[in-house]
Write a protein that holds these residues in place. Sequence first.
Motif, PDB file in Angstrom:
ATOM      1  N   ALA A 165       0.828  -1.210   0.000  1.00 19.62           N
ATOM      2  CA  ALA A 165       0.000   0.000   0.000  1.00 19.62           C
ATOM      3  C   ALA A 165       0.862   1.260   0.000  1.00 19.62           C
ATOM      4  O   ALA A 165       0.563   2.226  -0.715  1.00 19.62           O
ATOM      5  N   ARG A 166       1.930   1.265   0.758  1.00 17.82           N
ATOM      6  CA  ARG A 166       2.773   2.463   0.860  1.00 17.82           C
ATOM      7  C   ARG A 166       3.630   2.688  -0.373  1.00 17.82           C
ATOM      8  O   ARG A 166       3.918   3.818  -0.729  1.00 17.82           O
ATOM      9  N   THR A 167       4.053   1.602  -1.024  1.00 21.21           N
ATOM     10  CA  THR A 167       4.952   1.750  -2.167  1.00 21.21           C
ATOM     11  C   THR A 167       4.223   1.823  -3.499  1.00 21.21           C
ATOM     12  O   THR A 167       4.763   2.338  -4.473  1.00 21.21           O
ATOM     13  N   GLY A 168       3.026   1.261  -3.566  1.00 21.78           N
ATOM     14  CA  GLY A 168       2.301   1.213  -4.830  1.00 21.78           C
ATOM     15  C   GLY A 168       2.793   0.118  -5.761  1.00 21.78           C
ATOM     16  O   GLY A 168       2.365   0.041  -6.913  1.00 21.78           O
ATOM     17  N   LEU A 169       3.665  -0.744  -5.264  1.00 20.03           N
ATOM     18  CA  LEU A 169       4.190  -1.840  -6.078  1.00 20.03           C
ATOM     19  C   LEU A 169       3.244  -3.032  -6.036  1.00 20.03           C
ATOM     20  O   LEU A 169       2.499  -3.209  -5.080  1.00 20.03           O
ATOM     21  N   SER A 170       3.313  -3.864  -7.070  1.00 20.20           N
ATOM     22  CA  SER A 170       2.613  -5.141  -7.019  1.00 20.20           C
ATOM     23  C   SER A 170       3.501  -6.112  -6.247  1.00 20.20           C
ATOM     24  O   SER A 170       4.710  -5.895  -6.090  1.00 20.20           O
ATOM     25  N   ARG A 171       2.912  -7.200  -5.796  1.00 19.70           N
ATOM     26  CA  ARG A 171       3.664  -8.212  -5.057  1.00 19.70           C
ATOM     27  C   ARG A 171       4.811  -8.774  -5.895  1.00 19.70           C
ATOM     28  O   ARG A 171       5.937  -8.915  -5.419  1.00 19.70           O
ATOM     29  N   SER A 172       4.540  -9.083  -7.165  1.00 22.67           N
ATOM     30  CA  SER A 172       5.587  -9.665  -8.014  1.00 22.67           C
ATOM     31  C   SER A 172       6.719  -8.668  -8.266  1.00 22.67           C
ATOM     32  O   SER A 172       7.894  -9.043  -8.272  1.00 22.67           O
ATOM     33  N   GLU A 191      10.381  -0.542   8.860  1.00 25.99           N
ATOM     34  CA  GLU A 191       9.689   0.630   8.328  1.00 25.99           C
ATOM     35  C   GLU A 191      10.680   1.686   7.849  1.00 25.99           C
ATOM     36  O   GLU A 191      10.467   2.318   6.818  1.00 25.99           O
ATOM     37  N   SER A 192      11.782   1.860   8.552  1.00 31.25           N
ATOM     38  CA  SER A 192      12.763   2.864   8.154  1.00 31.25           C
ATOM     39  C   SER A 192      13.393   2.521   6.800  1.00 31.25           C
ATOM     40  O   SER A 192      13.684   3.419   6.002  1.00 31.25           O
ATOM     41  N   ALA A 193      13.583   1.233   6.511  1.00 33.35           N
ATOM     42  CA  ALA A 193      14.137   0.835   5.211  1.00 33.35           C
ATOM     43  C   ALA A 193      13.143   1.137   4.094  1.00 33.35           C
ATOM     44  O   ALA A 193      13.529   1.606   3.019  1.00 33.35           O
ATOM     45  N   ILE A 194      11.859   0.893   4.354  1.00 32.97           N
ATOM     46  CA  ILE A 194      10.830   1.204   3.359  1.00 32.97           C
ATOM     47  C   ILE A 194      10.766   2.714   3.146  1.00 32.97           C
ATOM     48  O   ILE A 194      10.661   3.184   2.011  1.00 32.97           O
ATOM     49  N   ASP A 195      10.874   3.488   4.228  1.00 38.77           N
ATOM     50  CA  ASP A 195      10.875   4.952   4.108  1.00 38.77           C
ATOM     51  C   ASP A 195      12.050   5.440   3.262  1.00 38.77           C
ATOM     52  O   ASP A 195      11.902   6.351   2.452  1.00 38.77           O
ATOM     53  N   ARG A 196      13.229   4.809   3.441  1.00 37.17           N
ATOM     54  CA  ARG A 196      14.395   5.201   2.624  1.00 37.17           C
ATOM     55  C   ARG A 196      14.160   4.862   1.154  1.00 37.17           C
ATOM     56  O   ARG A 196      14.532   5.618   0.268  1.00 37.17           O
ATOM     57  N   TRP A 197      13.534   3.717   0.884  1.00 38.01           N
ATOM     58  CA  TRP A 197      13.228   3.352  -0.505  1.00 38.01           C
ATOM     59  C   TRP A 197      12.229   4.343  -1.106  1.00 38.01           C
ATOM     60  O   TRP A 197      12.408   4.800  -2.236  1.00 38.01           O
ATOM     61  N   ILE A 198      11.183   4.688  -0.358  1.00 34.68           N
ATOM     62  CA  ILE A 198      10.170   5.629  -0.850  1.00 34.68           C
ATOM     63  C   ILE A 198      10.797   6.992  -1.148  1.00 34.68           C
ATOM     64  O   ILE A 198      10.437   7.643  -2.128  1.00 34.68           O
ATOM     65  N   ALA A 199      11.761   7.405  -0.344  1.00 40.39           N
ATOM     66  CA  ALA A 199      12.413   8.698  -0.542  1.00 40.39           C
ATOM     67  C   ALA A 199      13.235   8.755  -1.826  1.00 40.39           C
ATOM     68  O   ALA A 199      13.371   9.820  -2.434  1.00 40.39           O
ATOM     69  N   ASP A 200      13.777   7.614  -2.269  1.00 34.70           N
ATOM     70  CA  ASP A 200      14.631   7.609  -3.464  1.00 34.70           C
ATOM     71  C   ASP A 200      14.623   6.228  -4.118  1.00 34.70           C
ATOM     72  O   ASP A 200      15.618   5.503  -4.067  1.00 34.70           O
ATOM     73  N   PRO A 201      13.502   5.836  -4.756  1.00 38.22           N
ATOM     74  CA  PRO A 201      13.431   4.493  -5.353  1.00 38.22           C
ATOM     75  C   PRO A 201      14.537   4.184  -6.357  1.00 38.22           C
ATOM     76  O   PRO A 201      15.152   3.122  -6.273  1.00 38.22           O
ATOM     77  N   PRO A 202      14.856   5.081  -7.314  1.00 40.65           N
ATOM     78  CA  PRO A 202      15.897   4.722  -8.280  1.00 40.65           C
ATOM     79  C   PRO A 202      17.298   4.663  -7.672  1.00 40.65           C
ATOM     80  O   PRO A 202      18.155   3.937  -8.160  1.00 40.65           O
ATOM     81  N   GLY A 203      17.525   5.381  -6.592  1.00 39.87           N
ATOM     82  CA  GLY A 203      18.853   5.418  -5.991  1.00 39.87           C
ATOM     83  C   GLY A 203      19.060   4.410  -4.886  1.00 39.87           C
ATOM     84  O   GLY A 203      20.152   4.295  -4.339  1.00 39.87           O
ATOM     85  N   TYR A 204      18.016   3.655  -4.540  1.00 40.77           N
ATOM     86  CA  TYR A 204      18.116   2.711  -3.430  1.00 40.77           C
ATOM     87  C   TYR A 204      18.896   1.467  -3.829  1.00 40.77           C
ATOM     88  O   TYR A 204      18.665   0.892  -4.880  1.00 40.77           O
ATOM     89  N   ARG A 205      19.806   1.048  -2.987  1.00 37.57           N
ATOM     90  CA  ARG A 205      20.514  -0.224  -3.151  1.00 37.57           C
ATOM     91  C   ARG A 205      20.484  -0.944  -1.812  1.00 37.57           C
ATOM     92  O   ARG A 205      20.886  -0.398  -0.801  1.00 37.57           O
ATOM     93  N   ALA A 206      19.999  -2.172  -1.789  1.00 36.76           N
ATOM     94  CA  ALA A 206      19.862  -2.938  -0.553  1.00 36.76           C
ATOM     95  C   ALA A 206      21.207  -3.194   0.106  1.00 36.76           C
ATOM     96  O   ALA A 206      21.297  -3.275   1.322  1.00 36.76           O
ATOM     97  N   ASP A 207      22.280  -3.309  -0.670  1.00 30.85           N
ATOM     98  CA  ASP A 207      23.588  -3.572  -0.076  1.00 30.85           C
ATOM     99  C   ASP A 207      24.085  -2.379   0.742  1.00 30.85           C
ATOM    100  O   ASP A 207      24.965  -2.524   1.562  1.00 30.85           O
TER     101      ASP A 207
END
Length: 79
Positions: free
Chosen positions: A15-22, A48-64
């Motif tokens: 719901a917060r990201t707008g992404l589909s499950r797949s 939640e903080s990791a999701i917030d960081r992704w929402i703030a910059d989806p193209p620049g996010y790297r999990a590593d």
Amino acid sequence: MSNPEKIIRLRTVLARTGLSRSTLYRKMAEGTFPARVKISVHGAGWYESAIDRWIADPPGYRADNDNQRADGEVGHARG
């Protein structure tokens, strides 16, 4: 006492990201979305903080680069 990191479940993340499950799971496999955190035998969620960081910059996010939680503790998420 420190403020514990909140863990949110799949429905909330979608719901917060707008992404589909797949798409979410594909991005996790690519390393462009935060990893899940195991919370029980059959349950998992996301910091939640990791999701917030992704929402703030989806193209620049790297999990590593997301190996530290917001409270400064090192997170070792496996999923």
